[in-house]
Design a protein around this motif. Structure first.
Motif, PDB file in Angstrom:
ATOM      1  N   UNK A 116       0.977  -1.223  -0.066  1.00 19.17           N
ATOM      2  CA  UNK A 116       0.039   0.116  -0.010  1.00 19.17           C
ATOM      3  C   UNK A 116       0.915   1.032   0.029  1.00 19.17           C
ATOM      4  N   UNK A 117       0.618   2.246  -0.689  1.00 20.55           N
ATOM      5  CA  UNK A 117       1.144   3.571  -0.647  1.00 20.55           C
ATOM      6  C   UNK A 117       1.284   4.449   0.450  1.00 20.55           C
ATOM      7  N   UNK A 118       0.756   4.074   1.498  1.00 23.28           N
ATOM      8  CA  UNK A 118       0.353   4.571   2.913  1.00 23.28           C
ATOM      9  C   UNK A 118       1.954   4.787   3.440  1.00 23.28           C
ATOM     10  N   UNK A 123      12.331  -6.589  -5.536  1.00 24.58           N
ATOM     11  CA  UNK A 123      11.482  -5.394  -5.909  1.00 24.58           C
ATOM     12  C   UNK A 123      10.316  -5.037  -4.989  1.00 24.58           C
ATOM     13  N   UNK A 124      10.257  -3.753  -4.557  1.00 24.92           N
ATOM     14  CA  UNK A 124       8.878  -3.471  -3.968  1.00 24.92           C
ATOM     15  C   UNK A 124       8.086  -2.517  -4.988  1.00 24.92           C
ATOM     16  N   UNK A 125       6.715  -2.838  -4.974  1.00 23.42           N
ATOM     17  CA  UNK A 125       6.148  -2.241  -5.838  1.00 23.42           C
ATOM     18  C   UNK A 125       4.793  -1.604  -5.025  1.00 23.42           C
ATOM     19  N   UNK A 126       4.546  -0.199  -5.179  1.00 28.19           N
ATOM     20  CA  UNK A 126       3.526   0.187  -4.505  1.00 28.19           C
ATOM     21  C   UNK A 126       2.150   0.360  -5.599  1.00 28.19           C
ATOM     22  N   UNK A 127       0.947   0.077  -4.882  1.00 24.24           N
ATOM     23  CA  UNK A 127      -0.253   0.174  -5.494  1.00 24.24           C
ATOM     24  C   UNK A 127      -1.406   0.663  -4.865  1.00 24.24           C
ATOM     25  N   UNK A 128      -2.487   0.967  -5.172  1.00 20.39           N
ATOM     26  CA  UNK A 128      -3.581   1.880  -4.662  1.00 20.39           C
ATOM     27  C   UNK A 128      -4.409   0.463  -4.280  1.00 20.39           C
ATOM     28  N   UNK A 129      -4.351  -0.825  -5.151  1.00 17.04           N
ATOM     29  CA  UNK A 129      -5.367  -1.892  -5.006  1.00 17.04           C
ATOM     30  C   UNK A 129      -5.453  -2.397  -3.690  1.00 17.04           C
ATOM     31  N   UNK A 130      -4.363  -2.318  -2.509  1.00 15.20           N
ATOM     32  CA  UNK A 130      -4.455  -2.736  -1.106  1.00 15.20           C
ATOM     33  C   UNK A 130      -4.384  -1.769  -0.294  1.00 15.20           C
ATOM     34  N   UNK A 172       1.090   3.890  -9.732  1.00 15.12           N
ATOM     35  CA  UNK A 172       0.223   5.216  -8.720  1.00 15.12           C
ATOM     36  C   UNK A 172       0.134   6.104 -10.071  1.00 15.12           C
ATOM     37  N   UNK A 173      -1.067   6.541 -10.305  1.00 15.76           N
ATOM     38  CA  UNK A 173      -1.562   7.363 -11.422  1.00 15.76           C
ATOM     39  C   UNK A 173      -1.587   8.806 -11.124  1.00 15.76           C
ATOM     40  N   UNK A 174      -1.847   9.186  -9.891  1.00 14.89           N
ATOM     41  CA  UNK A 174      -2.263  10.619  -9.514  1.00 14.89           C
ATOM     42  C   UNK A 174      -1.244  11.397  -8.630  1.00 14.89           C
ATOM     43  N   UNK A 175      -0.882  12.314  -9.052  1.00 15.14           N
ATOM     44  CA  UNK A 175       0.274  12.894  -7.957  1.00 15.14           C
ATOM     45  C   UNK A 175      -0.276  13.132  -6.622  1.00 15.14           C
ATOM     46  N   UNK A 220       2.806  -9.177   0.513  1.00 11.31           N
ATOM     47  CA  UNK A 220       1.835  -8.166   0.507  1.00 11.31           C
ATOM     48  C   UNK A 220       1.816  -7.355   1.838  1.00 11.31           C
ATOM     49  N   UNK A 221       2.045  -6.165   1.659  1.00 11.83           N
ATOM     50  CA  UNK A 221       2.114  -5.085   3.031  1.00 11.83           C
ATOM     51  C   UNK A 221       0.954  -4.248   2.972  1.00 11.83           C
ATOM     52  N   UNK A 222       0.134  -4.435   3.845  1.00  9.05           N
ATOM     53  CA  UNK A 222      -1.273  -3.672   3.814  1.00  9.05           C
ATOM     54  C   UNK A 222      -1.556  -3.362   5.436  1.00  9.05           C
ATOM     55  N   UNK A 223      -2.986  -3.389   5.424  1.00  7.73           N
ATOM     56  CA  UNK A 223      -3.735  -2.747   6.564  1.00  7.73           C
ATOM     57  C   UNK A 223      -4.655  -3.804   7.130  1.00  7.73           C
ATOM     58  N   UNK A 224      -4.939  -3.685   8.498  1.00  7.17           N
ATOM     59  CA  UNK A 224      -5.554  -4.807   9.124  1.00  7.17           C
ATOM     60  C   UNK A 224      -6.938  -5.022   8.722  1.00  7.17           C
TER      61      UNK A 224
END
Length: 259
Positions: free
Chosen positions: A75-77, A108-115, A143-146, A183-187
């Motif tokens: 996750x990108x947070x 490699x570590x990839x960030x995505x809004x999906x998670x 990540x598509x938006x600034x 996958x690194x995400x949220x509870x």
């Protein structure tokens, strides 16, 4: 980076997914102390959170998990980015001559809004420029938006909506070529995703499938590709078992069968 062959007990098109909740964030600390005076838009890790990352990094290295993981999806947070790099990123060492070397395996570590975490007002990520500047090891090309334009809703996302996002995310993972993925995400996101998967995955250790992840906890499951393709949210009614990762994985090939 040298690629590592997938774990030998995976058969067919199965995938081994290591699900990781971020380490303790400052917002978690505030909640545990029953304080609401500080509002965190994109909370960083607490002092205890960084300690959890260091301890879990030692476990990941000692069990050989780090050598098997082919890619890390995060996750990108801020708290998940810090956890991802802390657990799975490069560790540079400087010799007496000032030359820097890094660990042999750093997937490699990839960030995505999906998670992302549960959608709610006031919990946005930093700008794309800030993310790239702070985490040069992470690939932000997905990540598509600034600026964060996704999570500005006035109402909290329901558990059912989170679960639906989770299943779509798992299908996206299954379409990737890697067979062992962290996958690194949220509870809430991780918990609802596991509930939605039901008997479509095989846990590597018994446990309560509905329990909340602890901070920096890792749970690993083998997912059966074909059985997930047609999964819909209304199939969450069936019970299943999915648990926490043991320190050593001893699952045998003949115990893993497509369902």
């Amino acid at each position: 980076m040298e690629t590592t062959a997938p774990s030998p007990y995976l058969v067919g098109n199965q995938k081994l997914i290591h699900l990781v909740r971020h380490a303790q964030g400052l917002h978690n600390l505030e909640a545990e102390m029953n304080r609401t005076s500080i509002q965190f838009t994109d909370a960083a890790l607490s002092t205890l959170g960084w300690q959890q990352v260091r301890q879990q990094r030692e476990n990941v290295s000692a069990t050989g998990m780090l050598q098997g993981i082919e890619v890390v999806i995060t996750s990108p947070l801020l708290r998940t980015l810090q956890t991802s790099v802390g657990l799975f990123g490069r560790e540079e060492h400087e010799d007496q001559c000032g030359n820097k070397t890094s660990t042999l395996n750093h997937p490699p570590i990839i960030a995505t809004e999906l998670c992302r975490e549960r959608m709610r007002k006031g919990r946005s990520r930093g700008s794309l420029s800030q993310c790239r500047s702070g985490f040069p090891q992470v690939d932000f090309s997905l990540i598509e938006s600034e600026d964060d334009i996704l999570w500005d809703a006035d109402e909290r996302e329901t558990n059912e909506a989170v679960a639906a996002r989770g299943i779509n995310f798992i299908k996206w993972l299954l379409a990737r070529e890697e067979r062992e993925i962290a996958v690194v995400s949220h509870g809430v996101f991780l918990q609802e995703t596991l509930i939605a998967l039901k008997n479509k995955c095989l846990p590597l250790m018994d446990g309560d499938p509905f329990s909340r992840f602890g901070n920096c906890e890792i749970r690993s499951v083998i997912i059966f590709n074909e059985s997930v393709k047609g999964l819909r949210l209304d199939s969450r009614k069936t019970n299943y078992c999915c648990g926490r990762i043991p320190k050593e994985i001893t699952l045998q090939v003949d115990e893993v069968t497509n369902q």
